[in-house]
Design a protein around this motif. Structure first.
Motif, PDB file in Angstrom:
ATOM      1  N   ALA A 134      24.671  57.347  -7.049  1.00 52.73           N
ATOM      2  CA  ALA A 134      25.098  56.770  -6.179  1.00 52.73           C
ATOM      3  C   ALA A 134      25.961  57.496  -5.009  1.00 52.73           C
ATOM      4  CB  ALA A 134      26.143  55.444  -6.985  1.00 52.73           C
ATOM      5  N   GLU A 135      25.957  57.001  -3.869  1.00 54.81           N
ATOM      6  CA  GLU A 135      26.990  57.692  -2.818  1.00 54.81           C
ATOM      7  C   GLU A 135      27.995  56.700  -2.257  1.00 54.81           C
ATOM      8  OE1 GLU A 135      24.215  58.968   0.433  1.00 54.81           O
ATOM      9  OE2 GLU A 135      25.730  60.284   1.094  1.00 54.81           O
ATOM     10  N   PHE A 136      29.019  57.467  -2.430  1.00 55.30           N
ATOM     11  CA  PHE A 136      30.334  56.679  -2.108  1.00 55.30           C
ATOM     12  C   PHE A 136      30.608  56.934  -0.557  1.00 55.30           C
ATOM     13  CE2 PHE A 136      34.538  54.947  -1.652  1.00 55.30           C
ATOM     14  CZ  PHE A 136      35.230  56.304  -1.271  1.00 55.30           C
ATOM     15  N   ASN A 137      30.773  55.902   0.423  1.00 56.57           N
ATOM     16  CA  ASN A 137      31.050  56.606   1.623  1.00 56.57           C
ATOM     17  C   ASN A 137      32.578  55.682   1.949  1.00 56.57           C
ATOM     18  OD1 ASN A 137      31.617  56.214   4.420  1.00 56.57           O
ATOM     19  ND2 ASN A 137      29.356  56.844   4.885  1.00 56.57           N
ATOM     20  N   LYS A 138      33.450  56.332   2.048  1.00 55.21           N
ATOM     21  CA  LYS A 138      34.870  55.521   2.170  1.00 55.21           C
ATOM     22  C   LYS A 138      35.376  55.111   3.522  1.00 55.21           C
ATOM     23  CE  LYS A 138      39.826  56.487   1.617  1.00 55.21           C
ATOM     24  NZ  LYS A 138      40.954  57.289   1.122  1.00 55.21           N
ATOM     25  N   SER A 139      34.577  55.446   4.545  1.00 57.88           N
ATOM     26  CA  SER A 139      34.952  54.981   5.991  1.00 57.88           C
ATOM     27  C   SER A 139      33.772  53.618   6.156  1.00 57.88           C
ATOM     28  CB  SER A 139      34.335  56.018   7.249  1.00 57.88           C
ATOM     29  OG  SER A 139      32.792  56.189   6.972  1.00 57.88           O
ATOM     30  N   GLN A 140      32.883  53.736   5.488  1.00 56.20           N
ATOM     31  CA  GLN A 140      32.180  52.354   5.364  1.00 56.20           C
ATOM     32  C   GLN A 140      32.128  51.502   4.122  1.00 56.20           C
ATOM     33  OE1 GLN A 140      27.965  53.561   5.811  1.00 56.20           O
ATOM     34  NE2 GLN A 140      28.253  54.339   7.893  1.00 56.20           N
ATOM     35  N   THR A 141      33.181  51.893   3.262  1.00 58.67           N
ATOM     36  CA  THR A 141      33.439  51.090   2.058  1.00 58.67           C
ATOM     37  C   THR A 141      32.030  50.778   1.602  1.00 58.67           C
ATOM     38  OG1 THR A 141      33.923  49.037   3.092  1.00 58.67           O
ATOM     39  CG2 THR A 141      35.717  50.444   2.544  1.00 58.67           C
ATOM     40  N   SER A 142      31.031  51.701   1.317  1.00 57.51           N
ATOM     41  CA  SER A 142      29.897  51.493   0.426  1.00 57.51           C
ATOM     42  C   SER A 142      29.820  52.299  -0.669  1.00 57.51           C
ATOM     43  CB  SER A 142      28.687  51.557   1.499  1.00 57.51           C
ATOM     44  OG  SER A 142      28.726  52.974   1.943  1.00 57.51           O
ATOM     45  N   PHE A 143      29.012  51.840  -1.553  1.00 55.17           N
ATOM     46  CA  PHE A 143      28.618  52.712  -2.852  1.00 55.17           C
ATOM     47  C   PHE A 143      27.189  52.285  -3.018  1.00 55.17           C
ATOM     48  CE2 PHE A 143      29.611  55.152  -6.162  1.00 55.17           C
ATOM     49  CZ  PHE A 143      29.502  54.548  -7.441  1.00 55.17           C
ATOM     50  N   HIS A 144      26.391  52.880  -2.549  1.00 53.99           N
ATOM     51  CA  HIS A 144      24.759  52.555  -2.582  1.00 53.99           C
ATOM     52  C   HIS A 144      24.235  53.250  -3.837  1.00 53.99           C
ATOM     53  CE1 HIS A 144      25.236  50.681   1.063  1.00 53.99           C
ATOM     54  NE2 HIS A 144      25.122  51.613   1.985  1.00 53.99           N
ATOM     55  N   LEU A 145      23.511  52.599  -4.496  1.00 57.40           N
ATOM     56  CA  LEU A 145      22.873  53.112  -5.735  1.00 57.40           C
ATOM     57  C   LEU A 145      21.382  53.774  -5.169  1.00 57.40           C
ATOM     58  CD1 LEU A 145      22.716  53.269  -8.891  1.00 57.40           C
ATOM     59  CD2 LEU A 145      21.655  51.136  -8.909  1.00 57.40           C
ATOM     60  N   LYS A 146      20.984  54.793  -5.827  1.00 55.05           N
ATOM     61  CA  LYS A 146      19.902  55.317  -5.540  1.00 55.05           C
ATOM     62  C   LYS A 146      19.015  55.961  -6.668  1.00 55.05           C
ATOM     63  CE  LYS A 146      21.990  56.998  -1.091  1.00 55.05           C
ATOM     64  NZ  LYS A 146      21.162  56.518  -0.014  1.00 55.05           N
ATOM     65  N   LYS A 147      17.687  56.012  -6.336  1.00 55.71           N
ATOM     66  CA  LYS A 147      16.983  56.742  -7.395  1.00 55.71           C
ATOM     67  C   LYS A 147      15.970  57.545  -6.605  1.00 55.71           C
ATOM     68  CE  LYS A 147      14.988  56.676 -11.831  1.00 55.71           C
ATOM     69  NZ  LYS A 147      14.580  56.076 -13.165  1.00 55.71           N
ATOM     70  N   PRO A 148      15.521  58.969  -6.992  1.00 60.73           N
ATOM     71  CA  PRO A 148      14.691  59.481  -6.458  1.00 60.73           C
ATOM     72  C   PRO A 148      13.205  58.898  -6.541  1.00 60.73           C
ATOM     73  CG  PRO A 148      16.118  61.097  -7.347  1.00 60.73           C
ATOM     74  CD  PRO A 148      16.305  59.677  -7.696  1.00 60.73           C
ATOM     75  N   SER A 149      13.078  58.701  -7.489  1.00 60.33           N
ATOM     76  CA  SER A 149      11.394  58.101  -8.026  1.00 60.33           C
ATOM     77  C   SER A 149      11.827  56.942  -9.084  1.00 60.33           C
ATOM     78  CB  SER A 149      11.008  59.278  -8.891  1.00 60.33           C
ATOM     79  OG  SER A 149       9.492  58.927  -9.085  1.00 60.33           O
ATOM     80  N   ALA A 150      11.291  55.784  -8.629  1.00 64.59           N
ATOM     81  CA  ALA A 150      11.547  54.517  -9.607  1.00 64.59           C
ATOM     82  C   ALA A 150      10.589  54.538 -10.471  1.00 64.59           C
ATOM     83  CB  ALA A 150      11.262  53.389  -8.481  1.00 64.59           C
ATOM     84  N   LEU A 151      10.714  53.695 -11.572  1.00 65.93           N
ATOM     85  CA  LEU A 151       9.896  53.407 -12.873  1.00 65.93           C
ATOM     86  C   LEU A 151       9.849  52.126 -12.967  1.00 65.93           C
ATOM     87  CD1 LEU A 151      11.517  55.946 -15.481  1.00 65.93           C
ATOM     88  CD2 LEU A 151       9.483  56.512 -14.199  1.00 65.93           C
ATOM     89  N   VAL A 152       9.020  51.503 -13.537  1.00 65.53           N
ATOM     90  CA  VAL A 152       8.465  50.278 -13.845  1.00 65.53           C
ATOM     91  C   VAL A 152       9.534  49.663 -14.820  1.00 65.53           C
ATOM     92  CG1 VAL A 152       6.957  48.475 -14.558  1.00 65.53           C
ATOM     93  CG2 VAL A 152       5.892  50.397 -13.254  1.00 65.53           C
ATOM     94  N   SER A 153       9.855  50.529 -15.523  1.00 67.88           N
ATOM     95  CA  SER A 153      11.101  49.954 -16.607  1.00 67.88           C
ATOM     96  C   SER A 153      12.368  50.068 -15.963  1.00 67.88           C
ATOM     97  CB  SER A 153      11.197  50.982 -17.629  1.00 67.88           C
ATOM     98  OG  SER A 153      11.394  52.592 -17.275  1.00 67.88           O
ATOM     99  N   ASP A 154      12.331  50.630 -14.657  1.00 70.22           N
ATOM    100  CA  ASP A 154      13.811  50.139 -13.915  1.00 70.22           C
ATOM    101  C   ASP A 154      14.094  48.759 -13.493  1.00 70.22           C
ATOM    102  OD1 ASP A 154      13.365  53.465 -12.142  1.00 70.22           O
ATOM    103  OD2 ASP A 154      14.680  53.073 -14.052  1.00 70.22           O
TER     104      ASP A 154
END
Lengths: 116, 112
Positions: free
Chosen positions: B65-85
């Motif tokens: 996850a990437e935190f961005n203080k100025s945008q008060t965001s915390f986006h979740l990421k994954k480079p390669s998704a799995l069906v089990s996600d």
């Protein structure tokens, strides 16, 4: 791996009855919480508990609700007189601290309360 | 009032593609930030957290996850998704007295 356990998994009760939801937090944890999730809605904080007293409670947590840690292991949520709108999934959580920082909250599997 | 926004009810992604689940928040101070995942008929499982330091935090199952203080965001990421996600994902900053404030959740659907 240690985990938070909750009993029962499903509780059905009549409106106006008292219910007690039980939780066994992870053994070395000191901070305890109850949350609820009404079907299709977001998870909502109810109450936090530390050192045998309530730290904070939400406006949902009115006089009908109470919490207790009756012994060294259990943490209970009592609803004195249930209402239809109390029907929800209730989650217990616990956490500890290390190095001065709070760790993540560990959640139990939940108790589904159905009020008829 | 403290709040969390997860603007997408559902995110659809093909297996093997990168995924992003968005979260912005309005909480006073410098709150701890968490992501939890909920599988059907299961409790909430911790994925990752941001307390301080590096803006990119790594967690369980290859998520970050990437935190961005100025945008008060915390986006979740994954480079390669799995069906089990495929599951329901909740962003949860911490409000006063350590209570978690949950977003509405984003359902992730990963298609084979």
């Amino acid at each position: 791996e240690p985990e938070v356990t909750q009993t029962p998994s499903h509780q059905v009760t009549q409106m106006g009855q008292e219910v007690i939801l039980r939780c066994v937090p992870i053994s070395n944890h000191l901070y305890f919480y109850w949350y609820r999730q009404i079907l299709g809605q977001k998870v909502e904080f109810l109450v936090s508990f530390y050192n045998n007293e309530i730290s904070e409670k939400s406006e949902i947590f009115d006089d009908q609700f109470s919490v207790e840690r009756p012994d060294g292991s259990n943490f209970t949520l009592k609803i004195r007189s249930t209402k239809l709108e109390d029907s929800a999934m209730y989650f217990c959580a616990s956490r500890t601290r290390s190095g001065g920082a709070y760790n993540e909250q560990f959640f139990g599997p939940g108790t589904r309360l159905t009020v008829l | 009032a403290q709040s969390v926004a997860q603007p997408e009810d559902q995110v659809n992604v093909a297996e093997g593609n990168p995924l992003t689940v968005k979260c912005t928040y309005s909480v006073s101070g410098n709150p701890y930030l968490f992501w939890y995942v909920q599988y059907p008929n299961r409790g909430l499982q911790f994925l990752l957290k941001y307390i301080t330091g590096d803006n990119l935090v790594k967690g369980s199952y290859g998520f970050e996850a990437e935190f961005n203080k100025s945008q008060t965001s915390f986006h979740l990421k994954k480079p390669s998704a799995l069906v089990s996600d495929s599951a329901l994902y909740f962003c949860a900053p911490e409000g006063g007295y350590n209570k978690l404030i949950f977003g509405a959740g984003t359902r992730l659907a990963v298609h084979p």
